[in-house]
Motif scaffolding. Structure first.
Motif, PDB file in Angstrom:
ATOM      1  N   THR A 206       0.848  -1.190   0.000  1.00 60.97           N
ATOM      2  CA  THR A 206       0.000   0.000   0.000  1.00 60.97           C
ATOM      3  C   THR A 206       0.884   1.242   0.000  1.00 60.97           C
ATOM      4  O   THR A 206       1.950   1.272   0.620  1.00 60.97           O
ATOM      5  CB  THR A 206      -0.923   0.036   1.222  1.00 60.97           C
ATOM      6  N   GLY A 207       0.387   2.289  -0.686  1.00 66.13           N
ATOM      7  CA  GLY A 207       1.182   3.506  -0.823  1.00 66.13           C
ATOM      8  C   GLY A 207       0.983   4.510   0.290  1.00 66.13           C
ATOM      9  O   GLY A 207       1.812   5.397   0.490  1.00 66.13           O
ATOM     10  N   GLY A 208      -0.141   4.403   1.015  1.00 64.86           N
ATOM     11  CA  GLY A 208      -0.384   5.350   2.093  1.00 64.86           C
ATOM     12  C   GLY A 208      -0.817   6.721   1.626  1.00 64.86           C
ATOM     13  O   GLY A 208      -0.815   7.683   2.402  1.00 64.86           O
ATOM     14  N   MET A 209      -1.233   6.842   0.360  1.00 61.10           N
ATOM     15  CA  MET A 209      -1.648   8.140  -0.176  1.00 61.10           C
ATOM     16  C   MET A 209      -3.137   8.402   0.039  1.00 61.10           C
ATOM     17  O   MET A 209      -3.657   9.429  -0.381  1.00 61.10           O
ATOM     18  CB  MET A 209      -1.328   8.226  -1.672  1.00 61.10           C
ATOM     19  N   SER A 210      -3.845   7.475   0.685  1.00 64.20           N
ATOM     20  CA  SER A 210      -5.243   7.689   1.043  1.00 64.20           C
ATOM     21  C   SER A 210      -5.345   7.713   2.559  1.00 64.20           C
ATOM     22  O   SER A 210      -4.375   7.426   3.257  1.00 64.20           O
ATOM     23  CB  SER A 210      -6.144   6.586   0.481  1.00 64.20           C
ATOM     24  N   SER A 211      -6.519   8.043   3.075  1.00 64.48           N
ATOM     25  CA  SER A 211      -6.715   8.082   4.529  1.00 64.48           C
ATOM     26  C   SER A 211      -7.268   6.757   5.044  1.00 64.48           C
ATOM     27  O   SER A 211      -7.723   6.685   6.179  1.00 64.48           O
ATOM     28  CB  SER A 211      -7.670   9.220   4.889  1.00 64.48           C
ATOM     29  N   ASN A 246      -9.729 -18.685   1.513  1.00 59.61           N
ATOM     30  CA  ASN A 246      -9.603 -19.237   2.865  1.00 59.61           C
ATOM     31  C   ASN A 246      -9.128 -18.140   3.816  1.00 59.61           C
ATOM     32  O   ASN A 246      -7.960 -18.078   4.191  1.00 59.61           O
ATOM     33  CB  ASN A 246      -8.619 -20.409   2.867  1.00 59.61           C
ATOM     34  N   VAL A 247     -10.053 -17.245   4.175  1.00 62.20           N
ATOM     35  CA  VAL A 247      -9.729 -16.118   5.053  1.00 62.20           C
ATOM     36  C   VAL A 247     -10.558 -16.240   6.324  1.00 62.20           C
ATOM     37  O   VAL A 247     -11.789 -16.383   6.251  1.00 62.20           O
ATOM     38  CB  VAL A 247     -10.027 -14.775   4.362  1.00 62.20           C
ATOM     39  N   ARG A 248      -9.931 -16.167   7.473  1.00 63.95           N
ATOM     40  CA  ARG A 248     -10.641 -16.307   8.751  1.00 63.95           C
ATOM     41  C   ARG A 248     -10.442 -15.090   9.647  1.00 63.95           C
ATOM     42  O   ARG A 248     -11.357 -14.318   9.869  1.00 63.95           O
ATOM     43  CB  ARG A 248     -10.164 -17.575   9.485  1.00 63.95           C
ATOM     44  N   ASN A 249      -9.238 -14.939  10.195  1.00 61.83           N
ATOM     45  CA  ASN A 249      -8.967 -13.873  11.154  1.00 61.83           C
ATOM     46  C   ASN A 249      -8.455 -12.618  10.449  1.00 61.83           C
ATOM     47  O   ASN A 249      -7.559 -12.695   9.606  1.00 61.83           O
ATOM     48  CB  ASN A 249      -7.947 -14.343  12.191  1.00 61.83           C
ATOM     49  N   VAL A 250      -9.027 -11.474  10.810  1.00 61.77           N
ATOM     50  CA  VAL A 250      -8.682 -10.220  10.149  1.00 61.77           C
ATOM     51  C   VAL A 250      -8.490  -9.112  11.178  1.00 61.77           C
ATOM     52  O   VAL A 250      -8.842  -9.258  12.356  1.00 61.77           O
ATOM     53  CB  VAL A 250      -9.768  -9.795   9.136  1.00 61.77           C
ATOM     54  N   TYR A 251      -7.940  -7.988  10.702  1.00 59.41           N
ATOM     55  CA  TYR A 251      -7.834  -6.779  11.502  1.00 59.41           C
ATOM     56  C   TYR A 251      -8.494  -5.631  10.740  1.00 59.41           C
ATOM     57  O   TYR A 251      -8.262  -5.461   9.533  1.00 59.41           O
ATOM     58  CB  TYR A 251      -6.367  -6.420  11.765  1.00 59.41           C
ATOM     59  N   VAL A 252      -9.305  -4.870  11.464  1.00 59.64           N
ATOM     60  CA  VAL A 252      -9.885  -3.644  10.908  1.00 59.64           C
ATOM     61  C   VAL A 252      -9.049  -2.477  11.428  1.00 59.64           C
ATOM     62  O   VAL A 252      -8.757  -2.403  12.633  1.00 59.64           O
ATOM     63  CB  VAL A 252     -11.356  -3.476  11.324  1.00 59.64           C
ATOM     64  N   ILE A 253      -8.657  -1.565  10.535  1.00 60.08           N
ATOM     65  CA  ILE A 253      -7.750  -0.477  10.908  1.00 60.08           C
ATOM     66  C   ILE A 253      -8.501   0.849  10.943  1.00 60.08           C
ATOM     67  O   ILE A 253      -9.098   1.266   9.949  1.00 60.08           O
ATOM     68  CB  ILE A 253      -6.576  -0.380   9.927  1.00 60.08           C
ATOM     69  N   ARG A 254      -8.457   1.484  12.102  1.00 65.84           N
ATOM     70  CA  ARG A 254      -9.038   2.818  12.258  1.00 65.84           C
ATOM     71  C   ARG A 254      -7.928   3.865  12.144  1.00 65.84           C
ATOM     72  O   ARG A 254      -6.931   3.804  12.871  1.00 65.84           O
ATOM     73  CB  ARG A 254      -9.709   2.960  13.616  1.00 65.84           C
ATOM     74  N   ASN A 255      -8.100   4.816  11.233  1.00 62.63           N
ATOM     75  CA  ASN A 255      -7.200   5.960  11.130  1.00 62.63           C
ATOM     76  C   ASN A 255      -7.774   7.081  11.991  1.00 62.63           C
ATOM     77  O   ASN A 255      -8.769   7.710  11.627  1.00 62.63           O
ATOM     78  CB  ASN A 255      -7.068   6.401   9.676  1.00 62.63           C
ATOM     79  N   ASN A 256      -7.172   7.345  13.138  1.00 61.31           N
ATOM     80  CA  ASN A 256      -7.703   8.325  14.068  1.00 61.31           C
ATOM     81  C   ASN A 256      -7.597   9.762  13.568  1.00 61.31           C
ATOM     82  O   ASN A 256      -8.155  10.671  14.191  1.00 61.31           O
ATOM     83  CB  ASN A 256      -6.994   8.199  15.429  1.00 61.31           C
ATOM     84  N   GLN A 257      -6.893   9.965  12.457  1.00 60.91           N
ATOM     85  CA  GLN A 257      -6.774  11.306  11.876  1.00 60.91           C
ATOM     86  C   GLN A 257      -7.594  11.457  10.591  1.00 60.91           C
ATOM     87  O   GLN A 257      -7.552  12.513   9.957  1.00 60.91           O
ATOM     88  CB  GLN A 257      -5.300  11.627  11.594  1.00 60.91           C
ATOM     89  N   ARG A 258      -8.344  10.413  10.235  1.00 58.88           N
ATOM     90  CA  ARG A 258      -9.066  10.425   8.966  1.00 58.88           C
ATOM     91  C   ARG A 258     -10.060  11.585   8.873  1.00 58.88           C
ATOM     92  O   ARG A 258     -10.110  12.293   7.863  1.00 58.88           O
ATOM     93  CB  ARG A 258      -9.805   9.092   8.773  1.00 58.88           C
ATOM     94  N   GLU A 260     -10.131  14.448  10.374  1.00 58.44           N
ATOM     95  CA  GLU A 260      -9.429  15.728  10.237  1.00 58.44           C
ATOM     96  C   GLU A 260      -8.917  15.915   8.811  1.00 58.44           C
ATOM     97  O   GLU A 260      -9.036  17.008   8.234  1.00 58.44           O
ATOM     98  CB  GLU A 260      -8.266  15.781  11.230  1.00 58.44           C
ATOM     99  N   ILE A 261      -8.362  14.856   8.239  1.00 57.32           N
ATOM    100  CA  ILE A 261      -7.836  14.927   6.875  1.00 57.32           C
ATOM    101  C   ILE A 261      -8.953  15.228   5.880  1.00 57.32           C
ATOM    102  O   ILE A 261      -8.826  16.102   5.012  1.00 57.32           O
ATOM    103  CB  ILE A 261      -7.122  13.613   6.505  1.00 57.32           C
ATOM    104  N   LEU A 262     -10.075  14.505   5.994  1.00 60.94           N
ATOM    105  CA  LEU A 262     -11.189  14.694   5.059  1.00 60.94           C
ATOM    106  C   LEU A 262     -11.795  16.083   5.183  1.00 60.94           C
ATOM    107  O   LEU A 262     -12.158  16.711   4.175  1.00 60.94           O
ATOM    108  CB  LEU A 262     -12.254  13.622   5.298  1.00 60.94           C
ATOM    109  N   ASN A 263     -11.916  16.605   6.403  1.00 55.93           N
ATOM    110  CA  ASN A 263     -12.461  17.953   6.594  1.00 55.93           C
ATOM    111  C   ASN A 263     -11.563  19.000   5.960  1.00 55.93           C
ATOM    112  O   ASN A 263     -12.039  19.957   5.321  1.00 55.93           O
ATOM    113  CB  ASN A 263     -12.640  18.246   8.087  1.00 55.93           C
ATOM    114  N   LEU A 264     -10.261  18.854   6.129  1.00 48.93           N
ATOM    115  CA  LEU A 264      -9.310  19.795   5.534  1.00 48.93           C
ATOM    116  C   LEU A 264      -9.375  19.748   4.013  1.00 48.93           C
ATOM    117  O   LEU A 264      -9.375  20.793   3.344  1.00 48.93           O
ATOM    118  CB  LEU A 264      -7.897  19.475   6.022  1.00 48.93           C
ATOM    119  N   GLN A 265      -9.443  18.539   3.452  1.00 45.96           N
ATOM    120  CA  GLN A 265      -9.522  18.411   1.996  1.00 45.96           C
ATOM    121  C   GLN A 265     -10.817  19.007   1.460  1.00 45.96           C
ATOM    122  O   GLN A 265     -10.825  19.650   0.404  1.00 45.96           O
ATOM    123  CB  GLN A 265      -9.410  16.936   1.607  1.00 45.96           C
TER     124      GLN A 265
END
Length: 272
Positions: A206-211, A246-258, A260-265
């Motif tokens: 992943t490039g990290g260019m999204s929130s 064959n997918v079982r266990n996953v992690y959901v990722i919360r961006n705690n600054q998302r 703020e980023i979207l409001n600024l944009q």
């Protein structure tokens, strides 16, 4: 056969009563909006519980595979710990503050349509919201699309609506990761310029260019690529690290600054 007929005839009143009861319930549901809402809410709850139970049974019989995935994750964590001295400690602390990980389990998964989804056993009650990233110990899985109190649906990377910002490891060139609907083990990377050196076995992350996704989450490896004559950009075939069947266990990722980023944009776009 005669015994079956005799059994039905001897209990015909009971069967008739059950049939009339069923018809009456269906007519009631169809003619009253309140009953309709109760029926569909109950149906959604039942289906969610069914997928949860069936997912739990499947997870039990796949313990060996899950243990192997956890071993692989531990190996990668050990590699990371071994290289922490080379990492900017301030940047590492910032990343740990920004991103929060919520564990979940897959109850339902599809791979056979053009718009595949997964259902996980975490929802709004657990802090899950739309547009959160979902990964496994091996790499990228998808993005949260809808939530209920206790469940959420995930738009899989195997979905023709999915588009994820990605890079070739070791370069600063960003592209768009999409799926052509053909092979559930592969996705395609577009918009990488022809000037970029590329070879088979290169890692895609992943490039990290999204929130949504943090940077440097593994996706897969390059297994083939071509440069069409009419364009200046590669078409790259990427073998996924995840076994999407064959997918079982996953992690959901919360961006705690998302937010703020979207409001600024949004403010910037309004000015323009």
């Amino acid at each position: 056969m005669q015994r079956i007929i005799n059994f039905i005839l001897s209990r015909r009143n009971t069967f008739l009563y059950l049939l009339l009861l069923f018809i009456g319930m269906m007519l009631t549901v169809q003619s009253h909006s309140y009953h309709q809402s109760k029926y569909f809410n109950s149906a959604n709850w039942v289906s969610g519980q069914f997928y949860s139970i069936s997912g739990g049974i499947g997870a039990y019989f796949d313990l060996k595979g899950e243990n192997e995935k956890l071993q692989e994750e531990n190996r990668r964590l050990r590699e990371l710990l071994g290289t922490l001295e080379e990492v900017d400690s301030l940047q590492l602390a910032e990343d740990l503050r920004v991103y929060e990980y919520i564990s979940a389990r897959v109850n339902k998964n599809s791979i056979t349509s053009y718009r595949n989804y997964l259902t996980i056993n975490r929802g709004a009650a657990h802090g899950i919201e739309e547009d959160m990233a979902v990964i496994t110990p091996l790499g990228v899985l998808g993005i949260i699309e809808n939530t209920s109190q206790n469940f959420a649906t995930v738009q899989s990377v195997l979905n023709d609506r999915s588009s994820i910002n990605a890079i070739i490891k070791g370069t600063d060139q960003f592209g768009s990761l999409r799926w052509d609907g053909e092979d559930f083990t592969r996705v395609q990377l577009y918009d990488i310029p022809k000037l970029v050196p590329i070879k088979k076995s290169d890692t895609i992350m992943t490039g990290g260019m999204s929130s949504i996704f943090p940077p440097n989450i593994p996706i897969g490896v390059v297994v083939d690529y071509k440069l069409p004559k009419e364009t200046s950009f590669y078409e790259i075939e990427v073998q996924l690290f995840n076994d999407m069947s064959n997918v079982r266990n996953v992690y959901v990722i919360r961006n705690n600054q998302r937010e703020e980023i979207l409001n600024l944009q949004a403010q910037t776009e309004d000015v323009e």
